[in-house]
Design a protein around this motif. Structure first.
Motif, PDB file in Angstrom:
ATOM      1  N   THR A 327    -163.683  -7.497 -46.341  1.00  0.00           N
ATOM      2  CA  THR A 327    -162.256  -7.532 -46.063  1.00  0.00           C
ATOM      3  C   THR A 327    -162.011  -8.268 -44.747  1.00  0.00           C
ATOM      4  OG1 THR A 327    -162.277  -5.475 -44.789  1.00  0.00           O
ATOM      5  CG2 THR A 327    -162.010  -5.292 -47.189  1.00  0.00           C
ATOM      6  N   PRO A 328    -160.805  -8.779 -44.538  1.00  0.00           N
ATOM      7  CA  PRO A 328    -160.495  -9.406 -43.242  1.00  0.00           C
ATOM      8  C   PRO A 328    -160.754  -8.473 -42.070  1.00  0.00           C
ATOM      9  CG  PRO A 328    -158.787  -9.938 -44.842  1.00  0.00           C
ATOM     10  CD  PRO A 328    -159.684  -8.929 -45.498  1.00  0.00           C
ATOM     11  N   GLN A 329    -160.459  -7.175 -42.240  1.00  0.00           N
ATOM     12  CA  GLN A 329    -160.691  -6.227 -41.153  1.00  0.00           C
ATOM     13  C   GLN A 329    -162.177  -6.117 -40.833  1.00  0.00           C
ATOM     14  OE1 GLN A 329    -160.276  -1.878 -41.697  1.00  0.00           O
ATOM     15  NE2 GLN A 329    -158.681  -2.015 -40.125  1.00  0.00           N
ATOM     16  N   THR A 330    -163.002  -6.018 -41.858  1.00  0.00           N
ATOM     17  CA  THR A 330    -164.440  -5.946 -41.624  1.00  0.00           C
ATOM     18  C   THR A 330    -164.932  -7.187 -40.895  1.00  0.00           C
ATOM     19  OG1 THR A 330    -164.807  -4.575 -43.584  1.00  0.00           O
ATOM     20  CG2 THR A 330    -166.693  -5.813 -42.756  1.00  0.00           C
ATOM     21  N   ARG A 331    -164.440  -8.348 -41.310  1.00  0.00           N
ATOM     22  CA  ARG A 331    -164.913  -9.593 -40.706  1.00  0.00           C
ATOM     23  C   ARG A 331    -164.548  -9.696 -39.232  1.00  0.00           C
ATOM     24  NH1 ARG A 331    -163.854 -14.574 -44.734  1.00  0.00           N
ATOM     25  NH2 ARG A 331    -165.080 -15.582 -43.104  1.00  0.00           N
ATOM     26  N   VAL A 332    -163.355  -9.250 -38.861  1.00  0.00           N
ATOM     27  CA  VAL A 332    -162.963  -9.371 -37.458  1.00  0.00           C
ATOM     28  C   VAL A 332    -163.688  -8.336 -36.608  1.00  0.00           C
ATOM     29  CG1 VAL A 332    -160.917  -7.880 -37.589  1.00  0.00           C
ATOM     30  CG2 VAL A 332    -161.044  -9.678 -35.871  1.00  0.00           C
ATOM     31  N   LEU A 333    -163.897  -7.119 -37.136  1.00  0.00           N
ATOM     32  CA  LEU A 333    -164.629  -6.115 -36.375  1.00  0.00           C
ATOM     33  C   LEU A 333    -166.081  -6.532 -36.168  1.00  0.00           C
ATOM     34  CD1 LEU A 333    -163.190  -2.813 -37.889  1.00  0.00           C
ATOM     35  CD2 LEU A 333    -162.656  -3.845 -35.685  1.00  0.00           C
ATOM     36  N   GLU A 334    -166.677  -7.146 -37.177  1.00  0.00           N
ATOM     37  CA  GLU A 334    -168.041  -7.630 -37.020  1.00  0.00           C
ATOM     38  C   GLU A 334    -168.105  -8.794 -36.032  1.00  0.00           C
ATOM     39  OE1 GLU A 334    -169.969  -8.388 -40.697  1.00  0.00           O
ATOM     40  OE2 GLU A 334    -169.689  -6.342 -41.432  1.00  0.00           O
ATOM     41  N   LEU A 335    -167.090  -9.650 -36.056  1.00  0.00           N
ATOM     42  CA  LEU A 335    -167.038 -10.740 -35.083  1.00  0.00           C
ATOM     43  C   LEU A 335    -167.075 -10.181 -33.667  1.00  0.00           C
ATOM     44  CD1 LEU A 335    -166.389 -13.859 -34.527  1.00  0.00           C
ATOM     45  CD2 LEU A 335    -164.034 -13.074 -34.263  1.00  0.00           C
ATOM     46  N   GLU A 405    -158.207  -2.066 -35.336  1.00  0.00           N
ATOM     47  CA  GLU A 405    -157.808  -1.528 -36.637  1.00  0.00           C
ATOM     48  C   GLU A 405    -156.298  -1.294 -36.692  1.00  0.00           C
ATOM     49  OE1 GLU A 405    -160.455   1.804 -36.712  1.00  0.00           O
ATOM     50  OE2 GLU A 405    -161.788   0.863 -38.162  1.00  0.00           O
ATOM     51  N   THR A 406    -155.726  -0.832 -35.574  1.00  0.00           N
ATOM     52  CA  THR A 406    -154.281  -0.631 -35.514  1.00  0.00           C
ATOM     53  C   THR A 406    -153.542  -1.964 -35.555  1.00  0.00           C
ATOM     54  OG1 THR A 406    -154.557   1.400 -34.232  1.00  0.00           O
ATOM     55  CG2 THR A 406    -152.401   0.329 -34.138  1.00  0.00           C
ATOM     56  N   LEU A 407    -154.048  -2.926 -34.774  1.00  0.00           N
ATOM     57  CA  LEU A 407    -153.380  -4.225 -34.689  1.00  0.00           C
ATOM     58  C   LEU A 407    -153.444  -4.999 -36.003  1.00  0.00           C
ATOM     59  CD1 LEU A 407    -154.733  -5.205 -31.174  1.00  0.00           C
ATOM     60  CD2 LEU A 407    -152.317  -4.881 -31.740  1.00  0.00           C
TER      61      LEU A 407
END
Length: 486
Positions: A327-335, A405-407
């Motif tokens: 998911t986009p969220q997973t990708r940004v958190l991993e980044l 996650e909130t943003l």
């Protein structure tokens, strides 16, 4: 805290397998060898005690079939790095490693100068003829699972070698002609003092290994060592002593010419582990063998741990057919997590390209706090944790994850939408970055308030756990990365 909700599996039929394409023009290849002489008392990785010759033969035959299957699916994708991990890959005969590498070369386009690494335990590096065969087969980097140079502590860890064997094995590897040799060490062991850790580092440095991985001990649930500590039979060093092991050890290694290029990793110039750097930079990787993880073209999956289940998937052509789309969220958190582990840090522009958001605006208050306390520096468009920041990286990443996650649930700037317009957004220049953080931010390292600031970062009452500085509090499925744990 979960990084993101899991996406629905992409199921294949078994008759017409999903065609996978690498998101990048190249990929990394990981090969999991599950066998160990015996399982260490701290290890939670998938491994088995070395079985009969037929067990090993069955594993190798299945691995070669899986390799051929992926070669047919992917059509000779260029491979820049190959990593044999485990387990203890060095328990396999050198000629078997050579056979596997030969098949890799037929399935994929192994690039000239590719890094070919293998994890190895000292007790399995005793035969000069095997070492020479291994080198001739193409293995050009060894990562030795030394862990410590104290026989009593090795016994506590359940390691199958003694300190003298580790030193002798290192000299044998050098004599055989290996020019890129690393050692894995663990600090914060039960009963270990700061003095013991520093003396051990000095002894190791005299050998001049090319790479050192220095991990803080993590007590994995369900392991014998975790049980010993939970019941009071063993005790870990005080948190302040563990923090000093990380800080003083890193300072010693840097004075000896080792670059601190990732939280737990140090290397002489030019000897950074290219395979692990690929993980941290978000490159695609294919994992082969039981329990191996893969991420290709935005899809992720894990092979079964059970050998029979893994063999069935290979024989039926179903490996990789139950992948999950990131998911986009997973990708940004991993980044955020993976890039902030490295000395290079997180590129502000990469965050904007992926999310359509401005990192410095999103996290303005936290960035101010971290900079003021000497835990973060910003330079040339990159955010980097200082050494003190690395020490409390768990707390910092936990706060960043919660805020991100909130943003991610908020609207984004449509002029730079996530993923769709990657590469078109323009990152703020150095002056803009400095102005957003309240002044000229230089290449500061700070560090005096690392433990005290953890409460402010997380909003919790307790300081950051220095025993796990090398492991973020919430992580994606673990890359099958290079540390010896067999």
């Amino acid at each position: 805290m979960a990084i993101a909700k899991r996406a629905a599996p992409l199921r294949g039929t078994g008759q017409r397998p999903v065609i996978f394409k690498s998101h990048n023009t190249t990929m990394l290849l990981y090969i999991h060898v599950p066998f160990c002489r015996r399982k260490c008392r701290y290890c939670a990785f998938h491994s088995l005690e070395m079985g009969t010759a037929s067990t090993v033969r069955d594993y190798v035959e299945t691995l070669l079939r899986e390799l051929a299957l992926w070669g047919d699916r992917m059509g000779g994708v260029p491979v820049t790095s190959i990593f044999f991990g485990g387990g203890t890959p060095s328990l396999l005969p050198a000629r078997t490693i050579g056979t596997i590498l030969d098949r890799v070369g037929k399935a994929f386009a192994v690039q000239p100068g590719a890094e070919i690494s293998m994890e190895a335990n000292p007790e399995s590096l005793t035969r000069p003829s095997e070492l020479r065969t291994l080198l001739k087969a193409g293995v050009n980097r060894l990562s030795m699972g030394v862990q410590c140079l104290d026989d009593a502590m090795l016994h506590t860890l359940g390691r199958p070698h003694r300190a003298r064997e580790a030193l002798d094995a290192f000299r044998a590897v050098r004599a055989a002609g290996f020019q890129n040799v690393g050692m894995d060490l663990i600090w914060g062991l039960p009963g270990q003092t700061l003095r013991q850790w520093m003396q051990q580092l000095k002894e190791v440095v005299r050998l001049r290994p090319d790479h050192l991985s220095c991990y803080g001990l993590t007590l994995e649930p369900g392991t014998p060592l975790e049980d010993d500590c939970a019941t009071g039979r063993l005790g870990l060093p005080p948190e302040r002593a563990q923090a000093a092991m990380f800080m003083d050890g890193a300072e010693l290694l840097e004075t000896e010419g080792y670059i601190h290029y990732e939280i737990s990793n140090f290397a002489r110039m030019g000897f950074q582990c290219r395979h692990n750097l690929g993980y941290w930079e978000g490159e695609d990787y294919l994992g082969l063998g039981p329990s191996a993880a893969s991420t290709l073209g935005g899809l992720r999956w894990n092979n079964p741990e059970d050998h029979a289940a893994w063999t069935r998937q290979v024989d039926e052509g179903r490996v990789g057919t139950e992948a999950e789309r990131l998911t986009p969220q997973t990708r940004v958190l991993e980044l955020i997590m993976l890039r902030l582990r490295t000395a290079r840090g997180l590129r502000v522009k990469a965050y904007r390209e992926l999310t359509g958001r401005d990192f410095l605006r999103d996290h303005k208050r936290l960035v101010h706090l971290l900079h003021r306390e000497g835990l973060l520096r910003i330079r040339d468009g990159y955010l980097r944790l200082t050494r003190s920041g690395m020490l409390v990286s768990n707390s910092i990443l936990e706060r960043l994850f919660e805020d991100t996650e909130t943003l991610m649930a908020l609207p984004v700037d449509t002029s730079a939408t996530p993923l769709a317009k990657a590469g078109k957004a323009v990152a703020p220049d150095a002056g803009q970055i400095d102005s957003q953080t309240g002044g000229q931010i230089g290449d500061q390292t700070g560090g005096h308030a690392a433990e005290n600031v953890a409460e402010n970062v997380t909003g919790q009452d307790n300081p950051a756990d220095a025993t796990s500085a090398a492991a973020p509090p919430s992580s994606p499925p673990d890359p099958p990365a290079g540390r010896s744990h067999g």
